[in-house]
Write a protein that holds these residues in place. Structure first.
Motif, PDB file in Angstrom:
ATOM      1  N   GLY A  34      21.630 -36.272  17.904  1.00 26.77           N
ATOM      2  CA  GLY A  34      21.889 -36.204  19.475  1.00 26.77           C
ATOM      3  C   GLY A  34      20.793 -35.236  20.127  1.00 26.77           C
ATOM      4  O   GLY A  34      21.207 -35.309  21.331  1.00 26.77           O
ATOM      5  N   THR A 127      24.987 -42.418  18.601  1.00 27.31           N
ATOM      6  CA  THR A 127      25.434 -41.356  17.745  1.00 27.31           C
ATOM      7  C   THR A 127      26.555 -40.497  18.182  1.00 27.31           C
ATOM      8  O   THR A 127      26.865 -40.297  19.419  1.00 27.31           O
ATOM      9  N   GLU A 129      27.341 -37.616  16.641  1.00 25.91           N
ATOM     10  CA  GLU A 129      26.847 -36.421  15.941  1.00 25.91           C
ATOM     11  C   GLU A 129      27.343 -35.111  17.022  1.00 25.91           C
ATOM     12  O   GLU A 129      27.799 -34.187  16.744  1.00 25.91           O
ATOM     13  N   PRO A 130      26.912 -35.484  18.341  1.00 26.97           N
ATOM     14  CA  PRO A 130      27.388 -34.425  19.370  1.00 26.97           C
ATOM     15  C   PRO A 130      28.662 -34.079  19.471  1.00 26.97           C
ATOM     16  O   PRO A 130      29.142 -33.094  19.844  1.00 26.97           O
TER      17      PRO A 130
END
Length: 363
Positions: A34, A127, A129-130
């Protein structure tokens, strides 16, 4: 003669400095996490300019719908429907519908250009992920490092610069337009409103263009800062290469082992050969020919120098004829790999040698 003092140091220290651009693998990994290069100022500037341009293009359309809404509301106030149940819901529904239709095209236009700006900056990256919780962010020490850092100082200076430039433009506009705006109050409503709107429009465009210039400068800085943050050391590149391609030393040992195994198989096939052609000491090529299985004679082994000597020794131990033919030996060594059949241009020379070998065996 005096000698300079020697100061020991670890040369690996210089290998840990992040001086190399990020590899494609590192860039993909960073994107999956991210972390991308983006400028919020650029997105904001594009949205504001798009909104102003949309107002310029869609202004007559929006003005017409809002005018119809006002006329409808005024007429409704004197209508008999006010005395009926549900008049408020009817009026509010019409107002909401007309208001929504008024601003929908402009909103879609702004969303389109805002999305295009984000895609231009970061590409199509999806994504989660963050959004994952990272408890290291709760560390007060790392939080203080973020507050007191070069990036935070740059952001502070950038905010002060924007505020100062905006203040100068607004002050200049007020100074130039204040006498004119006071006169618009004495003009007819339509003319005065148009003049006042022109002043506001000019001021808004100046501020938007200034924000766009600052946004491009901010994007250039963000890109430079991002590239700097993902730089790699030479040691990191080596480690990444080892992980992706394998340790070069291990790969070299594997290739060496494969060559040794191939050589052993080749040596084991020499007793099956019909003839060994030499030049006479540097090269040795073992040929085999089976009319039932092969379309042409086949090279079962070849070698140079020490390997050629070993081929001759094995041939002698197995009573395989050794024939000297320098041109043919070089042509076979350079043009035919082990396990391949000889090419057509060598048929004549090899056939003469095989015929000689067959005559020797028959005699």
């Amino acid at each position: 003669m005096s000698r300079m003092p020697c100061i020991p140091f670890d040369i690996q220290f210089f290998g840990q400095e992040r001086t190399e651009p990020a590899t494609p693998h590192k860039r993909n990994k960073v994107r999956e996490e991210g972390r991308v290069c983006t400028s919020k100022d650029l997105s904001a500037a594009v949205q504001i300019l798009t909104a102003l341009a949309g107002l310029l293009m869609l202004g007559p359309f929006m003005f017409g719908i809002l005018t119809e809404l006002i006329v409808f509301a005024v007429r409704f106030m004197g209508d008999q429907a006010l005395l009926e149940d549900g008049w408020f819901y009817f009026l509010s529904w019409e107002a909401v519908k007309q208001y929504f239709l008024t601003w929908l095209p402009l909103g879609l236009l702004v969303c389109l250009f805002a999305t295009a700006t984000i895609i231009y900056q970061v590409g199509l990256t999806v994504t989660t992920e963050p959004f994952k919780p990272k408890f290291d962010r709760l560390n007060p020490i790392s939080g203080m490092k973020k507050i007191i850092s070069l990036r935070s100082i740059v952001e502070l200076l950038k905010g002060l610069l924007k505020a100062a430039l905006f203040a100068v433009i607004i002050y200049t506009a007020v100074r130039d337009y204040l006498p004119v705006s006071s006169k618009t109050m004495q003009m007819p409503l339509e003319i005065g409103s148009a003049a006042f709107w022109d002043m506001l429009w000019t001021l808004a465009m100046r501020l938007a263009l200034l924000l766009l210039v600052l946004a491009f400068a901010d994007y250039a800085y963000q890109k430079w800062d991002f590239e700097k943050s993902i730089r790699m050391s030479k040691q990191e590149i080596k480690e990444e290469y080892k992980q992706m391609e394998g340790d070069p030393q291990i790969k070299s040992k594997i290739r060496q082992k494969q060559r040794e195994m191939a050589r052993q198989r080749m040596m084991a096939d020499i007793p099956k050969a019909d003839v060994v052609i030499t030049n006479p000491t540097r090269l040795a090529i073992a040929l085999s020919y089976d009319r039932q299985l092969m379309g042409a004679p086949q090279v079962v082994a070849k070698g140079k120098d020490y390997l050629a000597k070993r081929i001759r020794e094995i041939a002698q131990a197995n009573d395989i004829p050794i024939i000297e033919d320098k041109p043919l030996a070089w042509a076979l060594y350079e043009g035919v790999e082990v396990g391949e059949e000889i090419p057509e241009e060598l048929y004549r020379g090899v056939a003469e040698i095989l015929a000689m070998v067959y005559r020797l065996k028959a005699s």
